[in-house]
Design an enzyme around this catalytic site. Sequence first.
Site, short mmCIF file in Angstrom:
data_model
loop_
_atom_site.label_atom_id
_atom_site.label_comp_id
_atom_site.label_asym_id
_atom_site.label_seq_id
_atom_site.Cartn_x
_atom_site.Cartn_y
_atom_site.Cartn_z
N ARG A 281 11.89 -0.79 7.23
CA ARG A 281 12.55 -1.33 8.42
C ARG A 281 14.06 -1.11 8.27
O ARG A 281 14.63 -1.30 7.19
CB ARG A 281 12.26 -2.82 8.61
CG ARG A 281 10.84 -3.14 9.07
CD ARG A 281 10.62 -2.69 10.50
NE ARG A 281 9.32 -3.08 11.02
CZ ARG A 281 8.24 -2.33 11.02
NH1 ARG A 281 8.30 -1.11 10.46
NH2 ARG A 281 7.10 -2.75 11.54
N HIS B 148 11.53 7.22 13.38
CA HIS B 148 10.41 6.30 13.13
C HIS B 148 9.08 7.02 13.39
O HIS B 148 8.23 6.54 14.14
CB HIS B 148 10.52 5.04 14.00
CG HIS B 148 9.89 3.83 13.35
ND1 HIS B 148 10.38 2.57 13.52
CD2 HIS B 148 8.80 3.71 12.54
CE1 HIS B 148 9.63 1.70 12.84
NE2 HIS B 148 8.67 2.38 12.24
N GLU C 197 17.87 0.37 16.23
CA GLU C 197 16.82 1.36 16.50
C GLU C 197 16.34 1.19 17.93
O GLU C 197 15.98 0.07 18.33
CB GLU C 197 15.67 1.16 15.52
CG GLU C 197 14.64 2.28 15.55
CD GLU C 197 13.59 2.14 14.46
OE1 GLU C 197 12.40 2.07 14.81
OE2 GLU C 197 13.98 2.09 13.27
N ASP D 228 13.71 7.05 8.00
CA ASP D 228 12.78 7.08 9.13
C ASP D 228 13.00 5.88 10.03
O ASP D 228 12.47 5.83 11.14
CB ASP D 228 11.34 7.11 8.64
CG ASP D 228 10.35 7.32 9.79
OD1 ASP D 228 10.52 8.31 10.54
OD2 ASP D 228 9.44 6.50 9.96
N GLY E 35 0.80 -1.21 0.00
CA GLY E 35 0.00 0.00 0.00
C GLY E 35 0.83 1.26 0.00
O GLY E 35 0.46 2.25 -0.65
N ILE E 36 1.96 1.27 0.71
CA ILE E 36 2.81 2.45 0.76
C ILE E 36 3.37 2.75 -0.63
O ILE E 36 3.36 3.90 -1.09
CB ILE E 36 3.94 2.27 1.77
CG1 ILE E 36 3.37 2.15 3.19
CG2 ILE E 36 4.93 3.42 1.69
CD1 ILE E 36 4.39 1.71 4.22
#
Length: 312
Positions: free
Chosen positions: A225, A273, A254, A249, A144-145
């Site tokens: 990710r 993020h 992380e 992002d 979808g992104i």
Amino acid sequence: MPGARPAPIAILPEGSAVFAAAVVEAGGEVAPLSERTRGLIWLSYARAGELGDVLAAHPQLDWVQLPWAGIDAFSDVLTAHRRPGLLVTSAKGAFAQPVAEHALALALASLRVLPERARARSWNAVPSGESLYGRTVLIIGAGGIARELIRLLAPFGTENVVVRRSAEPVPGAARTVTTPALRDELPLADVVVVAAALTGDTRHLLGAAELGLMKKTAHLVNIARGPLVDTDALVAALRSGTIAGAALDVTDPEPLPQGHPLWTEPRCLITPHMADTPEMTAPLLAERIRLNVAAFLGNGPFIGVVDTESGY
């Protein structure tokens, strides 16, 4: 599946009124977790490990809704507790709009040298920066992104190329290629956007060899990710000028620790993020929950069904 009859659905952690309202709106019954529970809405990414204990203690569960598009934190749990009759859905595709918007913002910022400009403490009149108009954008992933990003890129007249596991064409893409063709496409791209799921096969999908194939004028954007990109290789590529810039992002590790070289790399822009915030995602997740509760009660198809074998 229970069919078109009331089925107790638990929400953990409890206390999320907007999601409870979505369950009720779809005709479901919100109830504490018990032997009567048939559906579970799991809202904590950080407490993914606890889901395994719940699944082990409640083998009567028929359906689990997960909170995010990526399920990498849940992959071991889902593999261990995979069984016939247990359906798992995620939020994949639900947050496409805010994340794609952020990807576009990062791409524009990197092209316009905003990481360096934002850190500047004196006037620098040396011309620098590139336009996105008419550029080639390579998007790794076809969810979808990626599809929403293609829609957002339309006014810029970009040539969009999608890399995915299958060769099925993606609407709006000039061409769609399979993962083995990634190395053929990297030298042609002006912007590379990572929007793929993290699985065992995609970890370090972009390493030193792949970064070395990119144009020296190319920019990397990662909104998927962190481990999809080899961080050490990225640091080296930015330091040496192998690529022009990176906008991230997500990182690996992380959170990115203080003192990490990416923080002071002038060609790198980092957001913590935050491509989608709780304020952005809550109504979108609530709608996904509403639709899937309706499906659970026999009133429509499930959305975002997870393939626990492939990992997304």
